[in-house]
Design a protein around this motif. Structure first.
Motif, short mmCIF file in Angstrom:
data_model
loop_
_atom_site.label_atom_id
_atom_site.label_comp_id
_atom_site.label_asym_id
_atom_site.label_seq_id
_atom_site.Cartn_x
_atom_site.Cartn_y
_atom_site.Cartn_z
N ASP A 32 0.82 -1.21 0.00
CA ASP A 32 0.00 0.00 0.00
C ASP A 32 0.86 1.26 0.00
O ASP A 32 0.55 2.23 -0.69
CB ASP A 32 -1.00 0.01 1.16
CG ASP A 32 -0.33 -0.05 2.53
OD1 ASP A 32 0.76 -0.64 2.65
OD2 ASP A 32 -0.91 0.49 3.49
N VAL A 33 1.96 1.25 0.72
CA VAL A 33 2.85 2.41 0.73
C VAL A 33 3.58 2.52 -0.61
O VAL A 33 3.76 3.62 -1.14
CB VAL A 33 3.85 2.34 1.91
CG1 VAL A 33 4.85 3.49 1.85
CG2 VAL A 33 3.09 2.36 3.24
N ARG A 34 3.94 1.40 -1.18
CA ARG A 34 4.59 1.41 -2.50
C ARG A 34 3.67 2.05 -3.54
O ARG A 34 4.12 2.84 -4.38
CB ARG A 34 4.95 0.00 -2.94
CG ARG A 34 6.05 -0.62 -2.12
CD ARG A 34 6.30 -2.04 -2.53
NE ARG A 34 7.30 -2.65 -1.65
CZ ARG A 34 7.80 -3.84 -1.83
NH1 ARG A 34 7.40 -4.58 -2.86
NH2 ARG A 34 8.69 -4.32 -1.00
N SER A 35 2.40 1.71 -3.49
CA SER A 35 1.47 2.30 -4.46
C SER A 35 1.30 3.80 -4.22
O SER A 35 1.14 4.57 -5.18
CB SER A 35 0.12 1.58 -4.44
OG SER A 35 -0.52 1.77 -3.21
N LEU A 36 1.36 4.24 -2.95
CA LEU A 36 1.30 5.67 -2.66
C LEU A 36 2.53 6.39 -3.22
O LEU A 36 2.41 7.50 -3.73
CB LEU A 36 1.21 5.91 -1.14
CG LEU A 36 -0.11 5.55 -0.47
CD1 LEU A 36 -0.01 5.75 1.04
CD2 LEU A 36 -1.26 6.36 -1.04
N SER A 99 4.98 9.35 4.93
CA SER A 99 5.83 9.57 6.11
C SER A 99 5.19 9.00 7.37
O SER A 99 5.85 8.37 8.19
CB SER A 99 6.11 11.06 6.31
OG SER A 99 6.85 11.57 5.24
N ARG A 100 3.87 9.22 7.51
CA ARG A 100 3.16 8.70 8.69
C ARG A 100 3.21 7.18 8.73
O ARG A 100 3.51 6.59 9.77
CB ARG A 100 1.71 9.18 8.67
CG ARG A 100 0.91 8.77 9.92
CD ARG A 100 -0.56 9.11 9.77
NE ARG A 100 -1.23 8.28 8.77
CZ ARG A 100 -1.62 7.03 8.97
NH1 ARG A 100 -1.36 6.42 10.11
NH2 ARG A 100 -2.24 6.35 8.02
N ARG A 101 2.94 6.54 7.61
CA ARG A 101 2.94 5.08 7.58
C ARG A 101 4.34 4.52 7.82
O ARG A 101 4.50 3.50 8.49
CB ARG A 101 2.38 4.57 6.26
CG ARG A 101 0.89 4.82 6.14
CD ARG A 101 0.33 4.21 4.90
NE ARG A 101 -1.06 4.61 4.72
CZ ARG A 101 -1.88 3.99 3.91
NH1 ARG A 101 -1.48 2.96 3.20
NH2 ARG A 101 -3.12 4.41 3.77
N ARG A 102 5.34 5.17 7.28
CA ARG A 102 6.71 4.71 7.50
C ARG A 102 7.11 4.89 8.96
O ARG A 102 7.79 4.04 9.53
CB ARG A 102 7.68 5.44 6.59
CG ARG A 102 7.61 4.94 5.16
CD ARG A 102 8.56 5.67 4.25
NE ARG A 102 8.60 5.05 2.93
CZ ARG A 102 9.22 5.58 1.89
NH1 ARG A 102 9.85 6.73 2.01
NH2 ARG A 102 9.20 4.96 0.73
N SER A 103 6.70 5.98 9.57
CA SER A 103 7.07 6.20 10.98
C SER A 103 6.35 5.20 11.88
O SER A 103 6.91 4.75 12.87
CB SER A 103 6.78 7.63 11.41
OG SER A 103 5.40 7.86 11.51
#
Length: 119
Positions: A32-36, A99-103
């Motif tokens: 999901d983050v990759r697609s973002l 950034s939020r999801r990675r943190s």
């Protein structure tokens, strides 16, 4: 072939989008983050194109129109600048969400980079 690479192969990013993609790559990202990240790169390219359109000296971005009153003019802004502002908002929101999801990921796993593990 990696899922991210296969998604990227379908893309034809311009210079700005490609540079952003290379800078934003993180193999630890879930799908999901990759697609973002990919969508963020598309938006970066769109912003670059809108900037080129709005910075040209033509009628694409706006016009000065004389009014009925002597000496008074109206500046009529076209859709390019409005679209550029709206796209900038989406760009910032996507960047913040990534950034939020990675943190969150980094804070959940003490063995991962980021969070308190970097101290």
């Amino acid at each position: 072939m990696d899922d991210l690479e296969s998604m990227f192969d379908l893309e034809t990013f311009e210079t700005g989008g490609r540079e952003l993609f290379e800078g934003m790559q993180d193999d630890r990202d879930p799908t999901d983050v990759r697609s973002l990240v990919i969508e963020l790169c598309r938006i970066k390219d769109r912003l670059d194109r809108l900037h080129r359109m709005s910075s040209r000296d033509d009628r694409e971005w706006g016009r000065v129109i004389p009014t009925d009153m002597e000496g008074e003019v109206t500046l009529q802004i076209g859709g390019v600048l409005r679209e550029q502002r709206q796209t900038e908002v989406v760009y910032k929101q996507l960047m913040a969400e990534i950034s939020r999801r990675r943190s969150e990921r980094d804070d959940d796993d003490p063995g991962e980079e980021g969070g308190l593990a970097d101290l």
